[in-house]
Write an enzyme that holds these catalytic residues in place. Structure first.
Site, PDB file in Angstrom:
ATOM      1  N   LEU A 614       0.847  -1.217   0.000  1.00 59.34           N
ATOM      2  CA  LEU A 614       0.000   0.000   0.000  1.00 59.34           C
ATOM      3  C   LEU A 614       0.873   1.255   0.000  1.00 59.34           C
ATOM      4  O   LEU A 614       1.907   1.291   0.661  1.00 59.34           O
ATOM      5  CB  LEU A 614      -0.890   0.027   1.247  1.00 59.34           C
ATOM      6  N   GLY A 665       1.558 -17.187   5.056  1.00 56.73           N
ATOM      7  CA  GLY A 665       2.639 -16.251   4.735  1.00 56.73           C
ATOM      8  C   GLY A 665       2.386 -14.817   5.163  1.00 56.73           C
ATOM      9  O   GLY A 665       2.996 -13.896   4.644  1.00 56.73           O
ATOM     10  N   GLU A 668       5.519 -12.447  10.362  1.00 56.72           N
ATOM     11  CA  GLU A 668       6.980 -12.397  10.369  1.00 56.72           C
ATOM     12  C   GLU A 668       7.458 -13.832  10.612  1.00 56.72           C
ATOM     13  O   GLU A 668       6.689 -14.657  11.128  1.00 56.72           O
ATOM     14  CB  GLU A 668       7.462 -11.508  11.528  1.00 56.72           C
ATOM     15  N   ASP A 679       5.855  -5.481  15.855  1.00 50.55           N
ATOM     16  CA  ASP A 679       5.807  -5.148  14.440  1.00 50.55           C
ATOM     17  C   ASP A 679       4.976  -3.879  14.202  1.00 50.55           C
ATOM     18  O   ASP A 679       5.372  -3.000  13.433  1.00 50.55           O
ATOM     19  CB  ASP A 679       5.221  -6.345  13.685  1.00 50.55           C
ATOM     20  N   LYS A 683       6.049  -0.025  12.918  1.00 44.73           N
ATOM     21  CA  LYS A 683       5.394   0.652  11.790  1.00 44.73           C
ATOM     22  C   LYS A 683       4.925   2.047  12.168  1.00 44.73           C
ATOM     23  O   LYS A 683       5.139   2.998  11.423  1.00 44.73           O
ATOM     24  CB  LYS A 683       4.219  -0.188  11.289  1.00 44.73           C
ATOM     25  N   GLY A 797       1.289 -10.213   2.709  1.00 44.41           N
ATOM     26  CA  GLY A 797       1.291 -11.178   1.607  1.00 44.41           C
ATOM     27  C   GLY A 797       2.493 -10.946   0.712  1.00 44.41           C
ATOM     28  O   GLY A 797       2.887  -9.809   0.465  1.00 44.41           O
TER      29      GLY A 797
END
Ligand code: ADP
Ligand code: ASP
Ligand code: MG
Length: 815
Positions: A614, A665, A668, A679, A683, A797
């Site tokens: 994104l 998938g 992490e 995580d 971000k 993904g």
């Protein structure tokens, strides 16, 4: 009359000589022809080496002479019909006997004078010209072999003798008046001084011999036959896409050859230019190719204002500095006299307008003598402190862009130095002749190949720009990325003029390189067969390769890999990372990486650190660049957590839902980084930093939901512990459900503070309808105060992450 000169590769063996014969036969059908030949390829070097060995008493010269003799005998046997070989074979043997005697003498005396050296090398051209004459004789050509030493007169500067044109022209004219043949065969390179000692006119000098004959005979054309299809826009051994130059002026050709284009020996142009004789450079192995026509007037080539790029290696830069120079006349005269006294050739000069310093580039081999001579000449000034001792810098090269038309074209030097600068190539000195036929730059020899390619791309390759990618990581995302690149190669070349080479590829065990681009159909096999190597070996090689437009792509989640960015950026290698570790390390390091990126013109891009593919960071950057200000960010940034909470409703265990996310998938490699909130903290911190906020991980509040016991042990222990803690997760779910709320792990940033944690999301919230692994980011800014700017979509993904990395890579490459 035409003069045709054939270089060493054209006469390297019988097969090549046959090509020469064909060309010569065609020529003599139309015109009287002088054929000038070099020694068989490599023979001059071999003879010099044999002489040097003999002079130190190394008997290896005997074996070397045997080999050379065999090479010539083999050529005769392959070239001439059997019945007509014997005379030439014995001629060759005779020459080698003589040569051996000379070398034995050198060995005995342990002495090799310039005069003897010239005697020794002269055998190369003597033999080649005799052999080719013998062949032409068997074909009944009306020919005469001419000993150049009878006609070309020089001084006694052995090795690089200066031609006495008056005597030479007279000799040649007289000889050709007295003889009437269709073809004359002349050994190039060799001549004789007044005392009839054999001399040579400098390495590569057969071209010069050709020009001397052409000028003396006022030939219609001098054809230089070699192993490439003309003078090229750059040395084809350095630049893959070098193109032949069809037309070039004498001045430009001279400039290119003086600045290192080996294709023509520099003094060659002068004699033919003064008689306006065109020079045609042609390819013996592709005689139909047009080649390069060197003439007085520039006719074709459109509006190209740069004609070619060349370089000279082994350069030393001498700088003389001091206040004593300012306004004192005669200073440079004394400097150049000091150099001339030692016969040091000056390649380039620059003087600053303050007259505070003067810089000259000379051949490395002369550096010590030159320094001594200058220091001596300015002894007085040195002692009184008016000058500093000459500074010598070695390991340098000169790169020159050449073109007569550039004097009428503003911006050439801007373009040149801009391109060098963008690729992190440091320029040590610059010179532009007042005639503006060339701009030259002195730079480190380590950068010369890169510089020539960069400049070639800038000035000639309107077709495409080459990107060199070095990809670390071939897991989920890496694999997808390689597949996407493979699929897009043609499109990028056609539409964006980008030629993508995956030049390096590494996983945790192996490293693979191919400067022509790794075959993306087969990368798995190639990498499996590649040499073992660590990320540090990988980086070392990338730095050594020093290729233009290099982009390092980190598609790992590895800390060691994230540790190498500095080493790459400072070599002007762009860094594209989906690895979040660097951008979320200490604020100091984050800033340092950004500043290296600016300093070395190497983009550092990490769009996929937030929201995978994104456009989150790019959008934020655009807002800020256009003057907006971020007041608040609200976001669901974990595809994993969203997936987990969207799928968990107490029917299947929480642990099994997490396992499913990992299998698909979205997590992490260690899912605790997602589940524990680390995580998401990374971000939101990266977003805050990009919004201009100085923030560290410890400043972020984490309202974690995972019991502390889950963090002990391995990933498997983690799953087991989660199973045990199922009631805890169930309770969290039930509490939210009882209030008609969903659970979402939300990150927020406001007033310089950031927090992450699990929240109850009511139906009216923007976050309520967020499904699957989607992410959602709300930017509340000055321009979007109430209705935020919304970015929403799949936030995890391999495919979408790879495509985000891909986009960053293209962005980095198009800078
Ligand atoms: P010859 O033996 O025929 O005299 P040289 O080896 O002296 O040939 O010169 C030809 C070589 O010059 C080419 O093979 C090429 O590698 C090199 N070269 C360097 N710069 C250029 C250039 N700008 N254009 C063409 N060739 C170049
Ligand atoms: N054979 C000589 C050399 O190698 C001259 C020439 O080839 O032009 O330098
Ligand atoms: Mg040559």
């Amino acid at each position: 009359m035409k003069v045709l000169k054939f270089g060493g590769s054209s006469v390297a063996n019988a097969a090549n000589m046959n090509k020469v014969i064909e060309i010569v036969q065609e020529s003599i059908q139309k015109d009287k022809t002088v054929l000038v030949v070099s020694a068989l390829g490599g023979v001059t070097d071999a003879l010099l080496q044999a002489g040097a060995q003999a002079s130190v008493g190394n008997d290896a010269y005997k074996e070397a002479l045997k080999e050379l003799e065999q090479k010539h005998l083999d050529t005769v046997r392959a070239l001439l019909p059997i019945q007509q070989q014997s005379a030439t074979l014995s001629l060759v043997k005779q020459h080698f006997n003589e040569l051996e005697n000379i070398c034995d003498g050198v060995s005995l005396l342990r002495e090799l004078s310039g005069r003897t050296k010239d005697r020794i090398v002269s055998f190369g051209e003597l033999l080649s010209s005799l052999i080719i004459s013998a062949k032409l004789q068997t074909l009944h050509a009306d020919l005469q072999w001419v000993d150049a030493r009878q006609l070309v007169v020089t001084d006694s500067a052995f090795g690089n003798a200066a031609v006495d044109f008056e005597a030479t022209n007279e000799n040649i004219a007289a000889y050709f008046r007295a003889n009437q043949h269709q073809l004359y065969v002349v050994p190039g390179f060799i001549a004789a001084d007044q005392q009839k000692n054999t001399t040579t006119v400098g390495r590569g000098g057969s071209d010069y011999t050709g020009a001397i004959f052409a000028a003396a005979l006022n030939a219609a054309v001098l054809e230089i036959w070699t192993d490439v299809s003309g003078m090229m826009t750059a040395d084809p051994r350095v630049v893959q896409n070098a193109k032949p130059i069809n037309h070039i002026s004498y001045q430009e050709a001279m400039e290119l050859s003086h600045f290192g284009a080996k294709i023509i020996y520099p003094p060659t142009i002068q004699p033919v230019m003064s008689r306006n004789i065109p020079v045609w450079v042609k390819n013996t192995f592709a005689p139909k190719a047009y080649g390069t026509l060197i003439e007085q007037v520039l006719t074709a080539n459109g509006n190209d204002f740069i004609r070619g790029i060349s370089s000279i290696n082994n350069i030393a830069l001498l700088s003389l500095e001091g206040t004593g120079m300012v306004g004192v006349p005669g200073f440079s005269k004394r400097l150049f006299e000091a150099l001339a006294n030692e016969q040091v050739n000056v390649i380039l000069i620059t003087q600053s307008s303050s007259e505070h310093s003067i810089c000259v580039a000379i051949n490395d081999a002369n550096a010590i003598v030159a320094k001594r001579s200058i220091d001596q000449a300015f002894n007085h000034e040195l002692r009184s402190g008016l000058l500093e001792p000459v500074k010598v810098e070695q390991g340098l090269s000169v790169v020159a862009v050449v073109g007569e038309k550039m004097k009428s074209q503003p911006g050439v030097s801007g373009k040149m130095f801009g391109a060098l600068g963008r690729n992190g190539i440091n320029v040590r000195a610059i010179a532009q002749g007042s005639s503006e036929k060339n701009i030259s730059a002195v730079l480190s020899s380590a950068d010369v190949k890169k510089a020539i390619n960069v400049l070639h791309e800038e000035f000639f390759e309107t077709t495409y720009k080459q990107l060199n990618l070095f990809i670390a990581g071939t897991g989920n995302v890496g694999g997808k990325l390689l597949a996407q690149i493979h699929k897009q190669l043609v499109y990028l070349k056609d539409q964006l003029r980008l030629q993508i080479h995956v030049t390096g590829l590494a996983n945790s065990k192996k490293i693979l390189f191919n400067e022509d681009g790794i075959d993306l159909e087969n990368w798995k096999v190639l990498l499996a067969d590649a040499a073992p190597g660590s990320i540090h070996d990988f980086v070392k090689r990338i730095r050594e390769k020093n290729l233009r437009n290099s982009v390092f792509v980190d598609v790992t989640a590895n800390e060691e890999v994230a540790g190498v960015y500095e080493q790459l950026l400072e070599k002007s290698v762009a860094v594209v990372a989906c690895n979040k570790i660097a951008a979320s390390s200490s604020y100091e390091r984050y800033l340092h990486l950004k500043s290296l990126s600016r300093q070395y013109n190497a983009p550092f891009l990490f769009e996929t650190n937030v929201g995978a593919g994104l456009p989150v960071i790019g959008t934020l950057n655009d807002l800020l660049r256009s003057g907006d200000q971020v007041n608040r960010i609200q976001a669901v940034l974990s595809g994993t957590l969203n997936f987990v909470f969207n799928h968990y409703n107490g029917t299947k265990s929480f642990a099994s839902v997490v396992r499913q996310a990992q299998e698909e998938g979205y997590t992490e490699p260690d899912p605790r980084l997602d589940l524990g909130g680390t995580d998401v903290m990374r971000k939101i911190m990266i977003l805050a930093r990009e919004a201009g906020q100085q923030l560290e991980m410890k400043d972020i509040t984490n309202n974690a939901f995972l019991p502390a016991s889950c963090f002990n042990g391995s990933v498997e222990d983690f799953y087991n512990e989660m199973e045990k803690q199922e009631p805890h997760f169930k309770a969290l779910y039930n509490e939210a459900a009882s209030r008609n709320c969903k659970l979402k792990f939300v990150a927020s940033y406001e007033h310089g503070k950031a927090a992450v944690g699990l929240q109850h999301i009511p139906a009216e919230s923007d976050f309520y309808h967020l499904y699957g692994k989607d992410n959602l980011v709300l930017f509340f800014t000055e321009r979007y105060p109430e209705q935020p700017l919304v970015i929403k979509g799949a936030g995890a993904g391999a495919d979408v992450t790879a495509s985000g990395v891909f986009a960053d890579m293209i962005r980095a490459g198009r800078v």
